[in-house]
Design an enzyme around this catalytic site. Structure first.
Site, PDB file in Angstrom:
ATOM      1  CG  ASP A 220      44.460  79.213  24.467  1.00  0.00           C
ATOM      2  OD1 ASP A 220      45.549  79.793  24.544  1.00  0.00           O
ATOM      3  OD2 ASP A 220      43.512  79.434  25.260  1.00  0.00           O
ATOM      4  CD  GLU A 255      49.063  77.886  26.287  1.00  0.00           C
ATOM      5  OE1 GLU A 255      49.618  78.853  26.826  1.00  0.00           O
ATOM      6  OE2 GLU A 255      47.822  77.787  26.192  1.00  0.00           O
TER       7      GLU A 255
END
Ligand code: CA
Length: 504
Positions: A220, A255
């Site tokens: 993330d 990401e």
């Protein structure tokens, strides 16, 4: 003399055998995998509280893949990405309070162990969402750090005694002991990766879950650890090298929500990154009913990625949990949703399906409404149905559910099943290079995928107006046809149609 002959003989043998070895043994498992992204809260419930949990997910795992080659009613995905499952104070879990425990609403550690063992039995790999840019403000580290200057966890976070007057001042928040930095939200304080102890902690967390059997992590906010990309890349490189020492085939996907140049940079540190620009290119092509240069863009991107990592695994997708759902982007047009799927599932890369995309679920922001309960039956009354939020887009009795679509061979669900099987059965679709084929106009998109001596031709009609495509080669095998008639050497392409054929 004898020695030289021996050396030459062995050399020739190696030259002959090496390509065979390289083409089969050396391909990492994730290169030809199809992933499925799951929000556990919305997927399947086991205990009647209408909140999805790990036991519910395990009970419904055969929907994703039974593990048997013969079964026809599963999606046949190869890997699962679980959105955050660790203890958290939010519904979404992107603010962790304990990295070593499961969110009690989702179950206990033992439920996770059962899930991963059932997944592995079926050949399904599992990756976890790793959210380490920040913790929750309720994490014991931050509670301790913010309460005292001398806390052992003080330097786990980024502090300033005075309100900083340089840089993004609005990202600093006040506690009695000083100002702390939080990029995304005041309740998500950023961890301090300049502190070697923080790096050690993050490695320890990853090691713990690898020992529980996980096959990798989705990283993330991979580009937000530091402001500077090169510092992030260097950290992820360190992390990846450490994890490879524990598990050589570990998969990490970053990401990096940015343009293709920045994504390419991250391939210096990571084996895989989500391809955000490509998803936009595919979706705008389908929305505008003309090819905006998808194949040219992919080949240009792949050259960029390859420069930094010859073994890159391009993570391709349509939409994820942070974006409006793909079908909603097409004004609810199911044919366009199927067409978009037919495009990205026949492109090079590692496809990621966002749960519900395969049944044509809809949703637009705010975030809760792009993460609505997965619909098992149309009436939403089956025991595994979740209902943690009152849905706004995916309502009971709208005709869209696994139960209703399963029975219709033309449904989006059955197209996903067929397209994934095409990819499994034809290595060129999963691993091959791509080359554009010229068409009459940009409402038709055609390309060839190559792998070894396998050659597969893919043709899409992006328009609602019927079109034709002249075949230069004989069709050796029809792999997939949707709204297409094969007539001698011509394909008659109906509205938003797709043909996949094997050619010599
Ligand atoms: Ca539950």
């Amino acid at each position: 003399m004898k020695k030289i002959v021996k050396i030459i003989f062995i050399s020739i043998l190696l030259i002959i055998l090496f390509p065979l070895y390289a083409s089969t043994e050396n391909i990492p498992w994730y290169k030809d995998a199809v992933f499925y992204e799951i929000f556990v809260r919305s997927f399947a419930d086991s205990d009647g509280d209408k909140i999805g949990d790990l036991i519910g997910l395990t009970q419904k795992i055969n929907y994703l893949n039974t593990g048997s080659k013969e079964s026809e009613n599963d999606l046949k995905i190869d890997a699962i990405w679980l959105m955050p499952i660790f203890s958290s104070v939010s519904y979404h879990g992107y603010d962790v309070t304990d990295y070593y425990d499961i969110n009690p609403e989702y179950g206990i550690l033992e439920d996770f162990e059962t899930f991963i063992s059932e997944a592995h039995k079926r050949g399904i790999k599992v990756i976890l969402d790793l959210v380490v840019n920040h913790t929750s403000s309720k994490h014991p580290w931050f509670i301790s750090a913010s309460s005292s200057y001398t806390s052992p966890y003080r330097d786990y976070y980024v502090w300033s005694t005075q309100k900083p007057d340089k840089g993004p001042v609005n990202l600093w928040y006040q506690k009695p002991t000083g100002y702390y930095y939080a990029l995304f939200w005041s309740e998500m304080p950023d961890l301090n990766f300049d502190n070697p102890k923080v790096r050690q902690e993050v490695k320890k967390i990853a090691k713990f879950w690898i020992e529980k059997g996980v096959d990798g992590f989705r990283l993330d906010a991979a580009k937000s650890i530091y402001d500077e990309n090169y510092k992030n890349i260097s950290w992820w490189q360190e992390f990846y090298n450490y994890l490879r020492g524990i598990k050589p085939d570990i998969y990490l996907v970053g990401e990096v929500w940015d343009n293709e140049f920045t994504i390419a940079e991250y391939y210096k540190g990571l084996p895989s990154n989500f391809n955000f620009p490509l998803s936009d290119k595919i979706i705008s092509s389908v929305a505008n009913q003309k090819d905006l240069g998808i194949v040219e863009f992919i080949n240009y991107e792949r050259d960029l990625f390859r420069e930094n990592n010859s073994d890159f695994a391009d993570a391709i997708f349509l939409r994820n949990h942070d974006q409006n759902r793909v079908k909603t982007g097409f004004g609810g047009n199911i044919d366009k949703a199927i067409l978009a799927a037919s495009i990205y599932l026949t492109l090079p890369g590692t496809p990621f399906i966002y749960y519900g995309e395969e049944i044509g679920m809809e949703g637009a922001k705010p975030d809760e409404y792009i993460r609505e309960p997965f619909k098992w039956t149309d009436d939403m009354k089956s025991p595994e149905q979740t209902y943690w939020i009152k849905p706004f887009y995916n309502l009971p009795n709208n005709g869209i559910s696994v139960e209703t679509l399963d029975k219709d061979p033309k449904s989006i669900l059955n197209q996903y099943r067929k397209l994934i099987r095409s990819r499994i059965n034809h290595k060129a679709l999963a691993l091959g290079d791509i080359e554009k084929v010229k068409t009459k106009d940009n409402s038709t998109l055609a390309y060839i995928r190559y792998y070894g001596d396998e050659k597969i031709l893919v043709i899409h009609n992006l328009n609602r107006v019927q079109n034709t495509f002249s075949l230069k080669d004989n069709v050796q095998e029809i792999i997939y046809l949707r709204n297409v008639i094969l007539n001698e050497n011509e394909l008659i392409l109906g509205a938003f149609s797709t043909a996949i054929v094997k050619i010599p």
